[in-house]
Design an enzyme around this catalytic site. Structure first.
Site, short mmCIF file in Angstrom:
data_model
loop_
_atom_site.label_atom_id
_atom_site.label_comp_id
_atom_site.label_asym_id
_atom_site.label_seq_id
_atom_site.Cartn_x
_atom_site.Cartn_y
_atom_site.Cartn_z
CG ASP A 39 -1.94 1.07 1.25
OD1 ASP A 39 -2.34 1.51 0.16
OD2 ASP A 39 -2.35 1.49 2.35
CG ASN A 41 2.13 1.42 -5.01
OD1 ASN A 41 3.07 1.23 -4.25
ND2 ASN A 41 1.54 0.44 -5.66
NE ARG A 42 -4.60 5.98 -4.75
CZ ARG A 42 -5.90 6.21 -4.61
NH1 ARG A 42 -6.57 6.83 -5.57
NH2 ARG A 42 -6.55 5.83 -3.52
NE ARG A 43 -0.91 6.82 1.83
CZ ARG A 43 -0.88 6.02 2.89
NH1 ARG A 43 -0.34 6.44 4.02
NH2 ARG A 43 -1.37 4.80 2.83
CD1 TRP A 44 7.70 6.19 -2.50
CD2 TRP A 44 7.25 6.42 -4.67
NE1 TRP A 44 8.89 6.14 -3.17
CE2 TRP A 44 8.66 6.28 -4.51
CE3 TRP A 44 6.73 6.57 -5.96
CZ2 TRP A 44 9.53 6.30 -5.58
CZ3 TRP A 44 7.61 6.59 -7.04
CH2 TRP A 44 8.99 6.46 -6.85
CG HIS A 57 -0.25 2.44 -9.39
ND1 HIS A 57 -0.56 2.08 -8.09
CD2 HIS A 57 -1.24 3.29 -9.79
CE1 HIS A 57 -1.70 2.66 -7.72
NE2 HIS A 57 -2.12 3.40 -8.73
CB SER A 85 -9.33 -4.58 -3.88
OG SER A 85 -9.69 -3.21 -4.01
CG LEU A 149 7.95 -17.57 -4.38
CD1 LEU A 149 7.80 -17.93 -2.91
CD2 LEU A 149 8.56 -16.17 -4.54
NE ARG A 210 -3.09 -1.43 4.31
CZ ARG A 210 -4.32 -1.37 3.81
NH1 ARG A 210 -5.18 -2.31 4.14
NH2 ARG A 210 -4.69 -0.42 3.00
CD GLU A 229 0.99 -14.48 15.02
OE1 GLU A 229 1.16 -13.37 15.54
OE2 GLU A 229 0.33 -15.40 15.57
#
Length: 261
Positions: A39, A41-44, A57, A85, A149, A210, A229
């Site tokens: 979470d 990406n836009r603020r960054w 993004h 989402s 993986l 997160r 957890e």
């Protein structure tokens, strides 16, 4: 693939601290399945005075590859990434959504041919454009024989939608088998529901991380994370460093998991 020489936090002290964290992890238990909500990406993008959210993004997508390398190098078996989402499909602007969809499609293409990773789309195709659906399907097909993986790309994903889809799938299966409602009621349990989730056959996440300082699930893996957890990072998605991830794993290794007890 990408030059990381000028990344922040790559000096001598950083390297020594990273090695110390790795040594500490050797003494503890690592999660088998890590789920990540990347979470911020836009603020960054905004903090770095970039013109559009798409820059954030793209930086977040580059960090995804780096994060998966960290997981792979540590021997983690499954990594799930929350990329788009069902709420995003409704709330983002058409311009931002169009750019984000193209970035995710390119990411899926890249991951399908990277190391020995096996890619799986977890989510619904409803509302996704054909280009993205095709990219996700191709990534699954191209990497299906890989044994490294296991990477889940949560795209067009919503936890409530997933549970509702699982119930619909169970009902349809019973109808096709000619079973009655009484038969369904007698057989409906957690294992049956789990077998019809998008992540059927996979272990539940041991650790959910997160970024960006937000402390909420945002409709992510509601069923699977019942006993997970949780770890919340302050760093925005594109700014995550390996030491941040190692700290999360160290914190996990020191916890006594109660599984609801």
């Amino acid at each position: 693939m990408r030059n990381r020489q000028n990344s922040p936090g790559r000096g001598l002290l950083y390297g020594l601290y990273q090695k110390r964290l790795r040594r500490e992890l050797d003494e503890g238990e690592l999660p088998h399945h890590v789920a990540m909500i990347i979470d911020g990406n836009r603020r960054w993008a905004k903090q770095n005075f970039l013109a559009t959210a798409a820059h954030g993004h793209r930086a977040g997508a580059a960090k995804v590859v780096e994060f998966l390398e960290w997981c792979d190098d540590l021997g983690i078996s499954v990594a799930t990434l929350y990329l788009l989402s069902t709420d995003n499909l409704k709330s983002r602007s058409e311009e931002e959504l169009s750019e984000l969809i193209e970035i995710i499609a390119q990411l899926a293409d890249e991951l399908s041919d990277y190391r020995d990773w096996r890619i799986k789309h977890v989510g619904s195709n409803d509302g996704l454009p054909g280009r993205l659906v095709e990219a996700l399907e191709n990534a699954e097909t191209q990497s299906s024989g890989n044994t490294g993986l296991h990477v889940n790309l949560a795209v067009g994903y919503g936890g409530r939608t997933e549970i509702a889809d699982a119930m619909l799938s169970i009902i349809r299966a019973h109808q096709e088998a000619g079973d009655s409602l009484d038969d369904l009621a007698a057989n409906l349990d957690e294992d049956l529901i789990g077998a019809h989730l998008y992540t059927s056959g996979q272990p539940d996440p041991d650790l959910v991380i997160r970024t960006s300082g937000e402390q909420r699930l945002s409709d992510f893996m509601l069923w699977q994370s019942a006993h997970s957890e949780f770890y919340f990072m302050e760093a925005l998605g594109p700014d995550i460093r390996q030491v941040d991830f190692l700290r999360a794993l160290r914190d996990y290794s020191r916890r006594h998991r109660r599984f609801g007890g």
